[in-house]
Design a protein around this motif. Structure first.
Motif, PDB file in Angstrom:
ATOM      1  N   ILE A 239       8.861   0.757  -5.765  1.00  0.00           N
ATOM      2  CA  ILE A 239       8.387   1.222  -4.465  1.00  0.00           C
ATOM      3  C   ILE A 239       6.972   1.782  -4.599  1.00  0.00           C
ATOM      4  O   ILE A 239       6.101   1.527  -3.758  1.00  0.00           O
ATOM      5  CB  ILE A 239       9.351   2.274  -3.861  1.00  0.00           C
ATOM      6  CG1 ILE A 239      10.720   1.642  -3.562  1.00  0.00           C
ATOM      7  CG2 ILE A 239       8.756   2.927  -2.620  1.00  0.00           C
ATOM      8  CD1 ILE A 239      10.709   0.508  -2.567  1.00  0.00           C
ATOM      9  N   HIS A 240       6.735   2.538  -5.673  1.00  0.00           N
ATOM     10  CA  HIS A 240       5.386   3.058  -5.923  1.00  0.00           C
ATOM     11  C   HIS A 240       4.389   1.900  -6.007  1.00  0.00           C
ATOM     12  O   HIS A 240       3.301   1.959  -5.426  1.00  0.00           O
ATOM     13  CB  HIS A 240       5.384   3.892  -7.210  1.00  0.00           C
ATOM     14  CG  HIS A 240       4.062   4.495  -7.528  1.00  0.00           C
ATOM     15  ND1 HIS A 240       3.548   5.568  -6.845  1.00  0.00           N
ATOM     16  CD2 HIS A 240       3.135   4.153  -8.462  1.00  0.00           C
ATOM     17  CE1 HIS A 240       2.348   5.863  -7.343  1.00  0.00           C
ATOM     18  NE2 HIS A 240       2.091   5.024  -8.319  1.00  0.00           N
TER      19      HIS A 240
ATOM     20  N   THR B 171      -3.362  -8.920   1.958  1.00  0.00           N
ATOM     21  CA  THR B 171      -1.979  -8.833   2.414  1.00  0.00           C
ATOM     22  C   THR B 171      -1.398 -10.221   2.606  1.00  0.00           C
ATOM     23  O   THR B 171      -2.128 -11.198   2.774  1.00  0.00           O
ATOM     24  CB  THR B 171      -1.860  -8.046   3.734  1.00  0.00           C
ATOM     25  OG1 THR B 171      -2.513  -8.787   4.749  1.00  0.00           O
ATOM     26  CG2 THR B 171      -2.428  -6.656   3.607  1.00  0.00           C
TER      27      THR B 171
ATOM     28  N   LEU C 206       4.756  -1.141  -4.697  1.00  0.00           N
ATOM     29  CA  LEU C 206       4.644  -1.794  -3.390  1.00  0.00           C
ATOM     30  C   LEU C 206       3.789  -0.995  -2.414  1.00  0.00           C
ATOM     31  O   LEU C 206       3.206  -1.563  -1.479  1.00  0.00           O
ATOM     32  CB  LEU C 206       6.037  -2.027  -2.795  1.00  0.00           C
ATOM     33  CG  LEU C 206       6.913  -3.024  -3.552  1.00  0.00           C
ATOM     34  CD1 LEU C 206       8.315  -3.034  -2.973  1.00  0.00           C
ATOM     35  CD2 LEU C 206       6.296  -4.410  -3.541  1.00  0.00           C
ATOM     36  N   GLU C 207       3.703   0.308  -2.623  1.00  0.00           N
ATOM     37  CA  GLU C 207       2.881   1.165  -1.766  1.00  0.00           C
ATOM     38  C   GLU C 207       1.429   1.226  -2.229  1.00  0.00           C
ATOM     39  O   GLU C 207       0.579   1.791  -1.540  1.00  0.00           O
ATOM     40  CB  GLU C 207       3.467   2.582  -1.721  1.00  0.00           C
ATOM     41  CG  GLU C 207       4.799   2.635  -0.994  1.00  0.00           C
ATOM     42  CD  GLU C 207       5.509   3.973  -1.112  1.00  0.00           C
ATOM     43  OE1 GLU C 207       5.180   4.771  -2.037  1.00  0.00           O
ATOM     44  OE2 GLU C 207       6.409   4.224  -0.296  1.00  0.00           O
TER      45      GLU C 207
ATOM     46  N   TRP D 295      -2.125  -3.960  -2.631  1.00  0.00           N
ATOM     47  CA  TRP D 295      -1.333  -4.905  -1.851  1.00  0.00           C
ATOM     48  C   TRP D 295      -1.756  -4.928  -0.386  1.00  0.00           C
ATOM     49  O   TRP D 295      -1.416  -5.843   0.339  1.00  0.00           O
ATOM     50  CB  TRP D 295       0.155  -4.542  -1.919  1.00  0.00           C
ATOM     51  CG  TRP D 295       0.760  -4.772  -3.260  1.00  0.00           C
ATOM     52  CD1 TRP D 295       1.155  -3.812  -4.148  1.00  0.00           C
ATOM     53  CD2 TRP D 295       1.034  -6.020  -3.887  1.00  0.00           C
ATOM     54  NE1 TRP D 295       1.651  -4.392  -5.287  1.00  0.00           N
ATOM     55  CE2 TRP D 295       1.591  -5.757  -5.152  1.00  0.00           C
ATOM     56  CE3 TRP D 295       0.860  -7.351  -3.504  1.00  0.00           C
ATOM     57  CZ2 TRP D 295       1.976  -6.761  -6.025  1.00  0.00           C
ATOM     58  CZ3 TRP D 295       1.240  -8.354  -4.374  1.00  0.00           C
ATOM     59  CH2 TRP D 295       1.794  -8.049  -5.622  1.00  0.00           C
ATOM     60  N   TRP D 296      -2.451  -3.894   0.052  1.00  0.00           N
ATOM     61  CA  TRP D 296      -2.691  -3.710   1.484  1.00  0.00           C
ATOM     62  C   TRP D 296      -4.157  -3.634   1.872  1.00  0.00           C
ATOM     63  O   TRP D 296      -4.485  -3.396   3.027  1.00  0.00           O
ATOM     64  CB  TRP D 296      -1.977  -2.433   1.943  1.00  0.00           C
ATOM     65  CG  TRP D 296      -0.539  -2.482   1.546  1.00  0.00           C
ATOM     66  CD1 TRP D 296       0.056  -1.814   0.514  1.00  0.00           C
ATOM     67  CD2 TRP D 296       0.475  -3.294   2.125  1.00  0.00           C
ATOM     68  NE1 TRP D 296       1.384  -2.149   0.422  1.00  0.00           N
ATOM     69  CE2 TRP D 296       1.670  -3.050   1.410  1.00  0.00           C
ATOM     70  CE3 TRP D 296       0.506  -4.194   3.192  1.00  0.00           C
ATOM     71  CZ2 TRP D 296       2.861  -3.694   1.716  1.00  0.00           C
ATOM     72  CZ3 TRP D 296       1.689  -4.824   3.505  1.00  0.00           C
ATOM     73  CH2 TRP D 296       2.852  -4.570   2.763  1.00  0.00           C
TER      74      TRP D 296
END
Length: 190
Positions: free
Chosen positions: A173-174, A187, A176-177, A181-182
């Protein structure tokens, strides 16, 4: 007769859908079909656990998350909002809002934390304790049915694997955050 489906090939001759893991223990003949089945199974188990929690909460007149908070406090004897956010993996504002509802409903009481006067310590009222006692038989019967087929040795491995997955999910999760990625137009969105 069962026919094994072969992965479709895209124009560039890569298998489709793409692999969802590259970990060898989860690949059979270079494919991750069994891994995906396992993930779908975990999602089913997760949904069913949440459904059971809804029933437990409804039985004592609270929501599923409120039920989890009541039980967590019952198990610990007392807890802070921060303790509940860690146990439930939810935000502090969410816990605070639900705790206030449980206090208003008479299930919880609060007092100032002597170790940190900025926080409060939560404990069950007599009504909260009675609610835990009321749902206990239902929870016991359901848990015995859910986990009754698991042997002692399997239970130990299962408990270990759950702790491993919690740790590894936290790392994932870390990741993915992470901003890479963003940001920078990277994206996956169209």
């Amino acid at each position: 007769m069962s026919v094994k489906k072969q992965p479709r090939k895209t124009k560039n001759s890569e298998p489709f859908p793409p692999l969802s893991t590259s970990l060898k223990p989860f690949l059979v003949n270079g494919r991750d079909q069994d891994f995906r089945k396992m993930i779908y199974g975990l999602l089913q188990v997760s949904s069913m656990m949440l459904k059971a929690r809804e029933y437990y909460g409804a039985y004592i007149g609270v929501t599923a998350p409120q039920y989890s908070m009541i039980v967590a406090i019952a198990e610990a004897g007392e807890a802070t909002v921060r303790d509940l956010t860690k146990i439930m993996h939810v935000s502090s504002p969410f816990v605070t809002a639900e705790v206030n509802k449980l206090i208003a409903a008479g299930y919880l009481q609060k007092r100032t934390n002597t170790k940190d006067r900025r926080s409060i310590v939560l404990s069950l009222t007599a009504a909260g304790e009675e609610a835990v006692r009321r749902v206990a038989k239902m929870r016991l019967i359901a848990n015995d049915m859910i986990f009754g087929s698991i042997t002692n040795d399997e239970a130990k491995v299962f408990q270990h694997l759950i702790q491993v997955l919690i740790t590894d999910f936290g790392r994932a999760i870390h990741e993915l955050e992470a901003p890479h990625w963003w940001t920078d137009g990277e994206t996956g969105a169209n």
